[in-house]
Scaffold this active site. Structure first.
Site, short mmCIF file in Angstrom:
data_model
loop_
_atom_site.label_atom_id
_atom_site.label_comp_id
_atom_site.label_asym_id
_atom_site.label_seq_id
_atom_site.Cartn_x
_atom_site.Cartn_y
_atom_site.Cartn_z
N THR A 287 31.17 40.84 24.86
CA THR A 287 32.07 41.54 23.95
C THR A 287 32.98 42.47 24.74
O THR A 287 32.88 42.59 25.97
CB THR A 287 31.29 42.37 22.93
OG1 THR A 287 30.77 43.56 23.57
CG2 THR A 287 30.13 41.57 22.34
N ASP B 174 44.66 48.06 31.15
CA ASP B 174 43.74 47.04 31.65
C ASP B 174 43.65 47.10 33.18
O ASP B 174 42.56 47.01 33.76
CB ASP B 174 44.20 45.66 31.19
CG ASP B 174 43.29 44.55 31.72
OD1 ASP B 174 42.14 44.47 31.28
OD2 ASP B 174 43.76 43.76 32.58
N LEU C 93 36.95 35.09 40.17
CA LEU C 93 37.26 35.34 41.57
C LEU C 93 36.22 36.27 42.20
O LEU C 93 35.78 37.23 41.57
CB LEU C 93 38.65 35.97 41.70
CG LEU C 93 39.84 35.11 41.27
CD1 LEU C 93 41.14 35.91 41.38
CD2 LEU C 93 39.93 33.85 42.11
N GLU D 238 30.64 40.87 38.04
CA GLU D 238 31.67 40.20 38.83
C GLU D 238 32.92 39.88 38.02
O GLU D 238 34.05 40.06 38.48
CB GLU D 238 31.10 38.91 39.42
CG GLU D 238 32.08 38.14 40.32
CD GLU D 238 32.36 38.87 41.62
OE1 GLU D 238 33.47 39.46 41.75
OE2 GLU D 238 31.49 38.86 42.50
N LYS E 185 40.34 48.14 35.71
CA LYS E 185 39.89 47.37 36.86
C LYS E 185 39.89 48.21 38.13
O LYS E 185 38.98 48.10 38.96
CB LYS E 185 40.76 46.13 37.02
CG LYS E 185 40.58 45.14 35.87
CD LYS E 185 41.60 44.02 35.89
CE LYS E 185 41.40 43.09 34.70
NZ LYS E 185 42.45 42.04 34.61
N ALA F 134 38.07 37.77 36.67
CA ALA F 134 37.31 36.67 36.06
C ALA F 134 36.32 36.08 37.06
O ALA F 134 35.39 36.77 37.48
CB ALA F 134 38.26 35.61 35.50
#
Length: 373
Positions: free
Chosen positions: A102, A229, A160, A153, A233, A158
């Site tokens: 989710t 976003d 990678l 990960e 990260k 995604a």
């Protein structure tokens, strides 16, 4: 995988939509993986199926969808850490992992409870690792207390191998100087189309509109263009660097973010449709930025930067030479990231490839699960 034949990992999968469903399909399509994992719980936003009670149907990787469609049982996720802990307590050698597919803050807040019960946590959900520092500290402390692992990960890039590579660099004693990359598949596509080394004539707003039609953006493109976003990260990556582990007390909100959302379109009342309709009003502003870059032989790329020495963590629109890897190597919605380290200098270690999509994200989740076998 050497011990996979002798171990079975019990899975509780929260969220069986695009990524969760793809994960279960990837496991179910492989006989060896189907033997290595056992599905004991699965839920969507409305219902759940469970093998944790005395009377239950056997859940397999081929029948879970049918069983879930018939189920009337609520997810009851608040009770799941306790239930899994009790189930695990009946067999101390049994291994359990919860997979959170989710984007829920509420589910992320449960990670310490799962870990305290000895339940591994694997997730592509960025919320827990990019929010307030205290939640991250609680997760790490619970993991250290029981030995249960938290693996994520697929929260960056995604499938990678970005997080695993950074962990390996740090664990082997390399010193991270700088990390920079195109970390948003959406913004990668937009600027690959808008600001090309050979030039281009498409309007910014038209590219955003096409990206939305293709499903590359969120329903409201502003949710991509605001840079949040990318900031999440960057937060996840920075917390893996010893010097920066505690540098973002409010998580991604502590990151320096350059939003590409025009101020006049930033109000919460502006819908996604209205945003796309009005964005052409601001094409001239973006054209000025592109023209300025082209005069210097450069292109525009929206990047995330972590400069350890300067203590700078930022998500911003930057200029790069037209022969730079960020200008020439990217296609479509690819991600690319460069690690500048003591060992990888002056040429950085570069990782590139598809950074979004259900198949590669599920692969990243599955690769983490395989580490637990």
């Amino acid at each position: 995988m050497a011990s996979a034949a002798n171990k079975v990992l019990n899975l509780a999968v929260i969220g069986v939509g695009l990524v969760g469903g793809e994960l279960l399909n990837q496991i179910g399509s492989s006989p060896s993986l189907s033997r290595a994992f056992r599905l004991v719980f699965a839920s969507n936003s409305r219902h759940s199926i469970s093998a944790l009670s005395t009377h239950h149907d056997e859940i397999t990787f081929s029948n879970w969808k049918e069983l879930l469609a018939k189920s009337t049982a609520p997810p009851a996720l608040q009770d799941l850490p306790r239930l899994l802990g009790e189930f695990k307590g009946n067999d101390s050698s049994a291994q359990f992992a919860v997979v959170d597919n989710t984007s829920s803050d509420d589910v992320a807040a449960l990670y310490p409870a799962f870990l305290k019960h000895g339940i591994h946590v694997v997730t592509p959900n960025k919320k827990a690792y990019s929010s307030d520092l205290q939640l991250y500290v609680d997760i790490a402390a619970a993991s250290a207390e029981t030995g249960a692992k938290f693996l994520n990960e697929s929260t960056v890039g995604a499938g990678l191998p970005i997080i695993s590579t950074l962990k390996d660099l740090v664990a082997t004693g390399d010193k991270i100087h700088k990390i920079e990359g195109v970390l948003s598949g959406t913004l990668s596509y937009i600027f690959n189309e808008y600001s090309k080394p050979q030039g281009g004539s498409q309007q910014f707003s038209s590219i955003v509109r096409v990206a939305r039609e293709k499903g590359y953006t969120e329903p409201h493109p502003g949710d991509d263009l605001n840079g949040a976003d990318v900031a999440r990260k960057l937060t996840i990556l920075s917390r893996l660097i010893p010097e920066l582990k505690s540098s973002l007390p409010k998580g991604y909100q502590s990151v320096s973010i350059t939003s590409l959302v025009p101020e006049q379109l930033s109000a919460p009342s502006v819908t996604g449709d209205e945003f796309v309709q009005r964005l052409p009003e601001f094409d001239a502003q973006f054209d000025n930025l592109k023209t300025s870059a082209e005069k210097d032989g450069q292109v525009l790329r929206y990047v995330g930067v972590i400069d350890v020495a300067k203590g700078v963590i930022k998500a911003a629109l930057e200029k790069y030479p037209s022969d730079h890897a960020f200008a020439t190597s990217l296609g479509g919605s690819d991600n690319i990231i460069a690690f500048h380290t003591e060992r990888y200098s002056p040429r950085p270690l570069i990782i590139q490839g598809a950074g979004a999509g259900a198949a590669v994200t599920a692969m990243g989740v599955l690769s983490d699960l395989l580490k637990l076998l």
